[in-house]
Write a protein that holds these residues in place. Structure first.
Motif, short mmCIF file in Angstrom:
data_model
loop_
_atom_site.label_atom_id
_atom_site.label_comp_id
_atom_site.label_asym_id
_atom_site.label_seq_id
_atom_site.Cartn_x
_atom_site.Cartn_y
_atom_site.Cartn_z
N ASP A 184 -0.16 1.61 -11.54
CA ASP A 184 -0.64 0.32 -12.03
C ASP A 184 -0.24 0.14 -13.48
O ASP A 184 -0.37 1.07 -14.29
N PHE A 185 0.25 -1.06 -13.81
CA PHE A 185 0.54 -1.38 -15.20
C PHE A 185 0.27 -2.87 -15.41
O PHE A 185 0.12 -3.64 -14.45
N THR A 186 0.17 -3.27 -16.67
CA THR A 186 -0.14 -4.68 -16.97
C THR A 186 0.98 -5.32 -17.77
O THR A 186 1.68 -4.66 -18.55
N ILE A 187 1.13 -6.61 -17.54
CA ILE A 187 2.08 -7.43 -18.29
C ILE A 187 1.33 -8.69 -18.72
O ILE A 187 0.16 -8.89 -18.36
N ASP A 188 1.98 -9.54 -19.50
CA ASP A 188 1.36 -10.81 -19.87
C ASP A 188 1.08 -11.63 -18.62
O ASP A 188 1.89 -11.67 -17.67
N GLY A 189 -0.06 -12.31 -18.61
CA GLY A 189 -0.45 -13.08 -17.44
C GLY A 189 0.37 -14.35 -17.27
O GLY A 189 1.04 -14.82 -18.19
N THR A 198 -2.05 -7.47 -13.70
CA THR A 198 -1.86 -6.12 -13.18
C THR A 198 -0.81 -6.14 -12.08
O THR A 198 -0.85 -6.99 -11.18
N ILE A 199 0.12 -5.21 -12.17
CA ILE A 199 1.13 -5.01 -11.13
C ILE A 199 0.87 -3.65 -10.49
O ILE A 199 0.76 -2.63 -11.19
N LYS A 200 0.77 -3.64 -9.18
CA LYS A 200 0.54 -2.39 -8.45
C LYS A 200 1.81 -2.02 -7.69
O LYS A 200 2.27 -2.80 -6.84
N HIS A 227 6.92 14.37 17.03
CA HIS A 227 6.24 14.97 15.90
C HIS A 227 7.25 15.06 14.76
O HIS A 227 8.12 15.94 14.76
N ASP A 228 7.13 14.16 13.78
CA ASP A 228 8.14 14.13 12.73
C ASP A 228 7.66 13.22 11.60
O ASP A 228 6.69 12.47 11.75
N TRP A 229 8.36 13.29 10.45
CA TRP A 229 8.16 12.29 9.41
C TRP A 229 8.67 10.96 9.94
O TRP A 229 9.85 10.83 10.28
N SER A 230 7.78 9.99 10.06
CA SER A 230 8.15 8.76 10.75
C SER A 230 8.76 7.70 9.83
O SER A 230 9.66 6.97 10.25
N HIS A 231 8.26 7.60 8.58
CA HIS A 231 8.77 6.52 7.72
C HIS A 231 8.33 6.71 6.27
O HIS A 231 7.38 7.45 5.98
N LEU A 232 9.05 6.02 5.39
CA LEU A 232 8.67 5.86 4.00
C LEU A 232 8.38 4.38 3.77
O LEU A 232 9.10 3.51 4.28
N LYS A 233 7.33 4.10 3.01
CA LYS A 233 6.99 2.71 2.72
C LYS A 233 6.87 2.52 1.22
O LYS A 233 6.31 3.38 0.52
N TYR A 234 7.41 1.41 0.72
CA TYR A 234 7.34 1.08 -0.70
C TYR A 234 6.80 -0.35 -0.81
O TYR A 234 7.00 -1.17 0.08
N GLY A 235 6.14 -0.64 -1.91
CA GLY A 235 5.63 -1.99 -2.05
C GLY A 235 5.17 -2.32 -3.46
O GLY A 235 5.11 -1.45 -4.33
N ALA A 236 4.86 -3.59 -3.65
CA ALA A 236 4.34 -4.07 -4.93
C ALA A 236 3.37 -5.21 -4.66
O ALA A 236 3.58 -6.02 -3.75
N ALA A 237 2.29 -5.26 -5.45
CA ALA A 237 1.29 -6.32 -5.31
C ALA A 237 0.85 -6.78 -6.68
O ALA A 237 0.89 -6.01 -7.65
N ALA A 238 0.42 -8.04 -6.77
CA ALA A 238 0.01 -8.62 -8.06
C ALA A 238 -1.26 -9.43 -7.88
O ALA A 238 -1.21 -10.66 -7.71
#
Length: 277
Positions: A184-189, A198-200, A227-238
């Motif tokens: 998490d970090f912040t920028i000007d609104g 806040t940007i997540k 039975h395995d590593w199925s996926h990687l997920k990336y994302g961003a929310a504001a």
């Protein structure tokens, strides 16, 4: 009838717990509605690229206890698998019932551990319970201070099983493990109501130990999840204030690594509006 009894039992339990907390004035209600361009659940594409509307109501019962009802409705008609008549998206209208407890240990210390333990029931209301309904117990642990600088690692362990012992997809029971990072970090609104924004950012990796249902192909798929590593997920929310609530736009990308879970990489977005009472 079994689903009615289940829901009544959960509501009764929530009511008893809520009455015990009411004297402290700690009960609260959160309501939200989300629109997602795809419904991706633990790597699985639930509706085969279709959008979904997903309302949710959360009841804060006080003393760390809470209950939740979450719903998902397909945004378009059609089938998740053209060859399977029962795979119509309308059949995957979903209600999830959750009862949980959350707390923290070692607060303020470098080893502070935030945790939540949940029981969940997955109710596909337009299909028989012994066909596809499932339930689970999960526990999530997060360490907000161990790295610092806004970076929080987490670990979730999930045990799923079918709603009935004689269920059609009894082999879909098993374990899922998820390791994640959030920053998490912040920028000007962007607006006067949000002087700071806040940007997540988040990412996680999932190991599927052979559980879950791929709704794109319901014919015998229960014993095909590897039975395995199925996926990687990336994302961003504001998340940002809007009126009396919070509006949260988000984007996601999934790198799929196990074809029995999902044979395509996925990109989707969503927007949620939430109110607290």
């Amino acid at each position: 009838m079994k689903k009615v009894i289940l829901l009544a039992t959960v509501l009764a339990l929530c009511g008893v717990t809520g009455l015990a907390s009411a004297a402290d004035g700690e009960i609260g209600v959160d309501a939200s509605v989300s629109y997602v361009t795809k419904y991706i659940w633990r790597g699985f594409d639930r509706l085969d690229d279709a959008a979904a509307v997903q309302p949710s109501v959360n009841l804060d019962l006080g003393n760390g206890f809470y209950a939740n009802v979450w719903m998902s409705y397909a945004g378009t008609s059609g089938r998740t698998d053209p060859a399977v008549p029962t795979s119509g998206r309308v059949n995957f209208t979903e209600y999830n019932y959750t009862f949980g407890y959350a707390n923290s240990m070692c607060e303020g210390e470098s080893w502070q551990t935030d945790y939540a333990v949940n029981w969940m029931y997955y109710d596909f209301i337009d299909m028989p319970s012994d066909v596809i309904d499932m339930q689970e117990i999960n526990a999530t642990f997060a360490w907000p201070n161990i790295i610092g600088n806004g970076i929080t690692p987490s670990y979730t362990i999930i045990r799923m099983w079918t709603s009935e012992g004689s269920a059609t997809y009894n082999d879909a029971s098993g374990w899922i493990h998820v390791v994640g990072l959030e920053y998490d970090f912040t920028i000007d609104g962007f607006t006067p109501d949000n002087p700071e924004q806040t940007i997540k950012l988040f990412a996680d990796a999932t190991y599927n130990d052979g559980t879950g249902l791929n709704t794109e192909n319901l014919l015998g798929v229960a014993d095909q999840i590897d039975h395995d590593w199925s996926h990687l997920k990336y994302g961003a929310a504001a998340p940002m204030k809007l009126g009396n609530g919070t509006l949260t736009p988000a984007i996601y990308y999934q790198t799929s690594m196990e074809d029995t879970v999902n044979d395509e990489d996925e990109f989707w977005g969503g927007i949620t509006y939430a109110l607290s009472f």
